[in-house]
Design a protein around this motif. Structure first.
Motif, PDB file in Angstrom:
ATOM      1  N   LYS A 289       0.850  -1.286   0.056  1.00  0.00           N
ATOM      2  CA  LYS A 289      -0.040   0.144   0.166  1.00  0.00           C
ATOM      3  C   LYS A 289       0.794   1.214   0.044  1.00  0.00           C
ATOM      4  N   THR A 290       1.846   1.288   0.852  1.00  0.00           N
ATOM      5  CA  THR A 290       2.859   2.535   0.929  1.00  0.00           C
ATOM      6  C   THR A 290       4.040   2.199   0.697  1.00  0.00           C
ATOM      7  N   MET A 291       4.605   1.134   0.277  1.00  0.00           N
ATOM      8  CA  MET A 291       6.062   0.868  -0.157  1.00  0.00           C
ATOM      9  C   MET A 291       6.884   1.167   1.239  1.00  0.00           C
ATOM     10  N   ILE A 292       6.492   1.221   2.670  1.00  0.00           N
ATOM     11  CA  ILE A 292       7.158   1.403   3.687  1.00  0.00           C
ATOM     12  C   ILE A 292       7.975  -0.014   4.229  1.00  0.00           C
ATOM     13  N   PRO A 293       9.141  -0.035   4.174  1.00  0.00           N
ATOM     14  CA  PRO A 293       9.899  -1.055   4.966  1.00  0.00           C
ATOM     15  C   PRO A 293       9.108  -1.667   6.120  1.00  0.00           C
ATOM     16  N   VAL A 294       8.932  -3.033   6.018  1.00  0.00           N
ATOM     17  CA  VAL A 294       8.396  -3.674   7.454  1.00  0.00           C
ATOM     18  C   VAL A 294       9.416  -4.844   7.682  1.00  0.00           C
ATOM     19  N   ASN A 295       9.828  -4.814   8.952  1.00  0.00           N
ATOM     20  CA  ASN A 295      10.611  -5.647   9.470  1.00  0.00           C
ATOM     21  C   ASN A 295       9.982  -6.452  10.526  1.00  0.00           C
ATOM     22  N   VAL A 296       9.767  -7.934  10.795  1.00  0.00           N
ATOM     23  CA  VAL A 296       9.122  -8.485  11.609  1.00  0.00           C
ATOM     24  C   VAL A 296       9.838  -9.720  12.164  1.00  0.00           C
ATOM     25  N   PRO A 297      10.255  -9.955  13.356  1.00  0.00           N
ATOM     26  CA  PRO A 297      10.589 -11.217  13.779  1.00  0.00           C
ATOM     27  C   PRO A 297       9.602 -12.275  13.725  1.00  0.00           C
ATOM     28  N   LEU A 298      10.134 -13.601  13.318  1.00  0.00           N
ATOM     29  CA  LEU A 298       9.065 -14.374  13.394  1.00  0.00           C
ATOM     30  C   LEU A 298       9.025 -15.108  14.695  1.00  0.00           C
ATOM     31  N   LEU A 299       7.711 -14.981  15.292  1.00  0.00           N
ATOM     32  CA  LEU A 299       7.585 -15.983  16.525  1.00  0.00           C
ATOM     33  C   LEU A 299       7.497 -17.268  16.449  1.00  0.00           C
ATOM     34  N   PRO A 300       7.443 -18.341  17.160  1.00  0.00           N
ATOM     35  CA  PRO A 300       7.510 -19.669  17.094  1.00  0.00           C
ATOM     36  C   PRO A 300       6.188 -20.017  16.436  1.00  0.00           C
ATOM     37  N   GLN A 301       4.859 -19.617  16.633  1.00  0.00           N
ATOM     38  CA  GLN A 301       3.686 -19.875  15.893  1.00  0.00           C
ATOM     39  C   GLN A 301       3.672 -19.446  14.314  1.00  0.00           C
ATOM     40  N   ALA A 302       4.271 -18.509  14.320  1.00  0.00           N
ATOM     41  CA  ALA A 302       4.409 -18.166  12.762  1.00  0.00           C
ATOM     42  C   ALA A 302       5.228 -18.887  12.028  1.00  0.00           C
ATOM     43  N   LEU A 303       6.426 -19.353  12.549  1.00  0.00           N
ATOM     44  CA  LEU A 303       7.336 -20.124  12.020  1.00  0.00           C
ATOM     45  C   LEU A 303       7.062 -21.611  11.816  1.00  0.00           C
ATOM     46  N   LYS A 304       6.169 -22.289  12.733  1.00  0.00           N
ATOM     47  CA  LYS A 304       5.371 -23.473  12.548  1.00  0.00           C
ATOM     48  C   LYS A 304       4.534 -23.548  11.447  1.00  0.00           C
ATOM     49  N   ILE A 305       3.851 -22.620  11.171  1.00  0.00           N
ATOM     50  CA  ILE A 305       2.857 -22.544   9.900  1.00  0.00           C
ATOM     51  C   ILE A 305       3.910 -22.471   8.670  1.00  0.00           C
ATOM     52  N   LEU A 306       5.071 -21.608   8.554  1.00  0.00           N
ATOM     53  CA  LEU A 306       5.915 -21.509   7.420  1.00  0.00           C
ATOM     54  C   LEU A 306       6.445 -22.862   7.002  1.00  0.00           C
ATOM     55  N   ASP A 307       6.538 -23.733   8.089  1.00  0.00           N
ATOM     56  CA  ASP A 307       7.147 -24.953   8.006  1.00  0.00           C
ATOM     57  C   ASP A 307       6.155 -25.937   7.242  1.00  0.00           C
ATOM     58  N   LYS A 308       5.080 -25.674   7.582  1.00  0.00           N
ATOM     59  CA  LYS A 308       3.725 -26.441   7.178  1.00  0.00           C
ATOM     60  C   LYS A 308       3.730 -26.387   5.615  1.00  0.00           C
ATOM     61  N   TYR A 309       4.052 -25.110   4.959  1.00  0.00           N
ATOM     62  CA  TYR A 309       3.696 -24.821   3.471  1.00  0.00           C
ATOM     63  C   TYR A 309       4.899 -24.655   3.089  1.00  0.00           C
ATOM     64  N   LYS A 310       6.067 -25.382   3.331  1.00  0.00           N
ATOM     65  CA  LYS A 310       7.478 -25.341   2.792  1.00  0.00           C
ATOM     66  C   LYS A 310       7.276 -26.128   1.394  1.00  0.00           C
ATOM     67  N   THR A 311       6.820 -27.234   1.268  1.00  0.00           N
ATOM     68  CA  THR A 311       6.363 -28.228   0.263  1.00  0.00           C
ATOM     69  C   THR A 311       5.088 -28.145  -0.446  1.00  0.00           C
ATOM     70  N   ASN A 312       4.510 -26.987  -0.130  1.00  0.00           N
ATOM     71  CA  ASN A 312       3.080 -26.902  -0.642  1.00  0.00           C
ATOM     72  C   ASN A 312       3.054 -26.761  -2.243  1.00  0.00           C
ATOM     73  N   ILE A 313       2.383 -27.662  -2.989  1.00  0.00           N
ATOM     74  CA  ILE A 313       2.552 -27.761  -4.330  1.00  0.00           C
ATOM     75  C   ILE A 313       1.986 -26.251  -4.981  1.00  0.00           C
ATOM     76  N   ARG A 314       1.014 -25.702  -4.458  1.00  0.00           N
ATOM     77  CA  ARG A 314       0.366 -24.513  -5.060  1.00  0.00           C
ATOM     78  C   ARG A 314       1.277 -23.350  -4.662  1.00  0.00           C
ATOM     79  N   SER A 315       1.772 -23.393  -3.529  1.00  0.00           N
ATOM     80  CA  SER A 315       2.790 -22.283  -3.061  1.00  0.00           C
ATOM     81  C   SER A 315       4.005 -22.376  -4.057  1.00  0.00           C
ATOM     82  N   LEU A 316       4.604 -23.643  -4.166  1.00  0.00           N
ATOM     83  CA  LEU A 316       5.911 -23.559  -4.802  1.00  0.00           C
ATOM     84  C   LEU A 316       5.812 -23.382  -6.224  1.00  0.00           C
TER      85      LEU A 316
END
Length: 409
Positions: A289-316
């Motif tokens: 929306k604004t092209m403002i930089p965003v830096n967010v540390p990934l919390l454990p709950q977010a990392l767990k979801i990322l791992d779940k979609y690492k091999t997702n065919i639609r994502s890849l």
């Protein structure tokens, strides 16, 4: 175009422009109470002019010649008015005058303003913002058709009444594509977009008067909701056997722990996940929306979801972190998810951003300045909209205060 109009022609003189004892004759054209004056190429002695009838008086050949000329002018102007009607053109006193004079000066209309705005805004506005202007413009076209029996209007015809009537039209409009009428703030958003387009016309000197000079926006404060810790936990723990609901739940929960908006999480690629100086994984991206930089540390709950979609065919296949799905579908599926989880709040995807700001960060003692940076806000006042003091945090703060006071006893 307009079909019901009052139209009249009257001839008058201008004593203030008299020369050599004679006054110039003007044709006064009236359309719907709007007037336009046309300077004619004849002058008359005021003694020989009947101001009531708008004709020269007397039996002299010169007087007869003037009246014959005025008769021809009347016929020409009347025919020009009828010509505009037959061609479906906008009917106004100025339009009749312009046609009579064969004016070649540019005529600025609302539709022309739409075109110019949309052509020049593609570099300034993101499509996600620009598309809302298209919606406002469609409502303006409907308004003109239903209220003015017209498909367009001259910019100089815009006034306070036009803006006010458009507001009333929006409030009473019953959309066919969805059940709910436009709420107050929804109406105000359309008015704000019209105001911005009118400001553009004023800057271009396409319009002299400001139709919004006396108009006041009436924006109501909205009580922004967020999921409580329990509601978020219930949604996280719920097992979904339907893939689309499971995926949307994961997408929503991920944003509850990162604060990303829908468009930013959908555009998230593996390249946006980087290692920080602390050795932990971070999201480094820019708000769409604004092209403002965003830096967010990934919390454990977010990392767990990322791992779940690492091999997702639609994502890849799409080169994204998550499968791509439209915002409309996501919000529709969130309604199903909230019902299954017994959440009575109106859950939309943007609620995840509210939840991150309030339930996950601010209520757990994260400073508002830090939250503002992670949300990609340029002003702290924007973040303060989310800064609710939730009951649990309030109790904790008061308990800490109580303890400190007791130590002093």
């Amino acid at each position: 175009m307009q079909t019901s109009q009052s139209f009249g022609i009257h001839f008058t003189t201008r004593p203030d422009k008299a020369r050599d004892g004679k006054e110039p004759i003007y044709a006064c054209v009236t359309v719907n109470k709007q007037r336009a004056y046309i300077a004619l190429k004849h002058n008359v002695d005021p003694k020989n002019w009947d101001s009531g009838k708008g004709t020269a008086k007397g039996n002299k050949d010169e007087v007869k010649s003037i009246n014959n000329y005025l008769g021809e002018v009347r016929n020409t102007i009347s025919n020009n008015y009828k010509q505009l009607q037959l061609k479906g053109k906008m009917l106004s006193a100025k339009a009749v005058k312009d046609l009579y004079l064969g004016a070649e000066e540019e005529v600025y209309t609302l539709s022309r303003l739409f075109i110019y705005h949309n052509e020049t805004s593609t570099t300034d506005l993101k499509w996600s913002t620009l598309k809302h202007y298209y919606v406002t413009q469609r409502y303006l076209v409907k308004f003109l058709d239903e209220q003015h029996q017209s498909s367009d209007i001259y910019l100089h015809q815009l006034d306070f009444k036009f803006v006010k009537d458009f507001e009333v039209y929006l409030r009473n409009h019953k959309p066919k594509d969805h059940q709910k009428q436009i709420n107050n703030n929804g109406v105000m958003k359309h008015i704000i977009r019209l105001k911005k387009m009118v400001n553009l016309a004023m800057n271009l000197q396409w319009i002299d008067n400001d139709p919004f000079a006396a108009y006041k926006l009436k924006i109501q404060k909205v009580n922004r909701e967020q999921l409580s810790e329990k509601e978020l936990a219930d949604m996280e723990k719920k097992v979904f056997t339907i893939e689309r609901l499971d995926m949307v739940r994961d997408l929503f929960v991920f944003c509850c722990y990162t604060g990303l908006s829908y468009v930013d999480v959908i555009n998230l690629t593996p390249g946006h996940i980087v290692a920080g100086t602390d050795g932990e994984k971070w999201i480094r991206t820019c708000r769409e929306k604004t092209m403002i930089p965003v830096n967010v540390p990934l919390l454990p709950q977010a990392l767990k979801i990322l791992d779940k979609y690492k091999t997702n065919i639609r994502s890849l296949s799409g080169g994204k972190v998550f499968p791509v799905m439209s915002n409309q579908k996501v919000n529709s599926y969130l309604k199903e998810i909230s019902e299954v989880c017994n959440i009575t709040k109106n859950v939309t995807f943007h609620l995840a951003r509210h939840t991150f700001a309030t339930t996950i960060t601010l209520s757990n003692g994260v400073p508002i300045e830090t939250v503002s940076k992670m949300l990609g806000h340029t002003k702290i006042t924007t973040t303060q909209i989310y800064a609710k003091v939730v009951e649990r945090k309030l109790k904790e703060d008061m308990q800490n205060l109580k303890s400190r006071l007791e130590e002093k006893l």
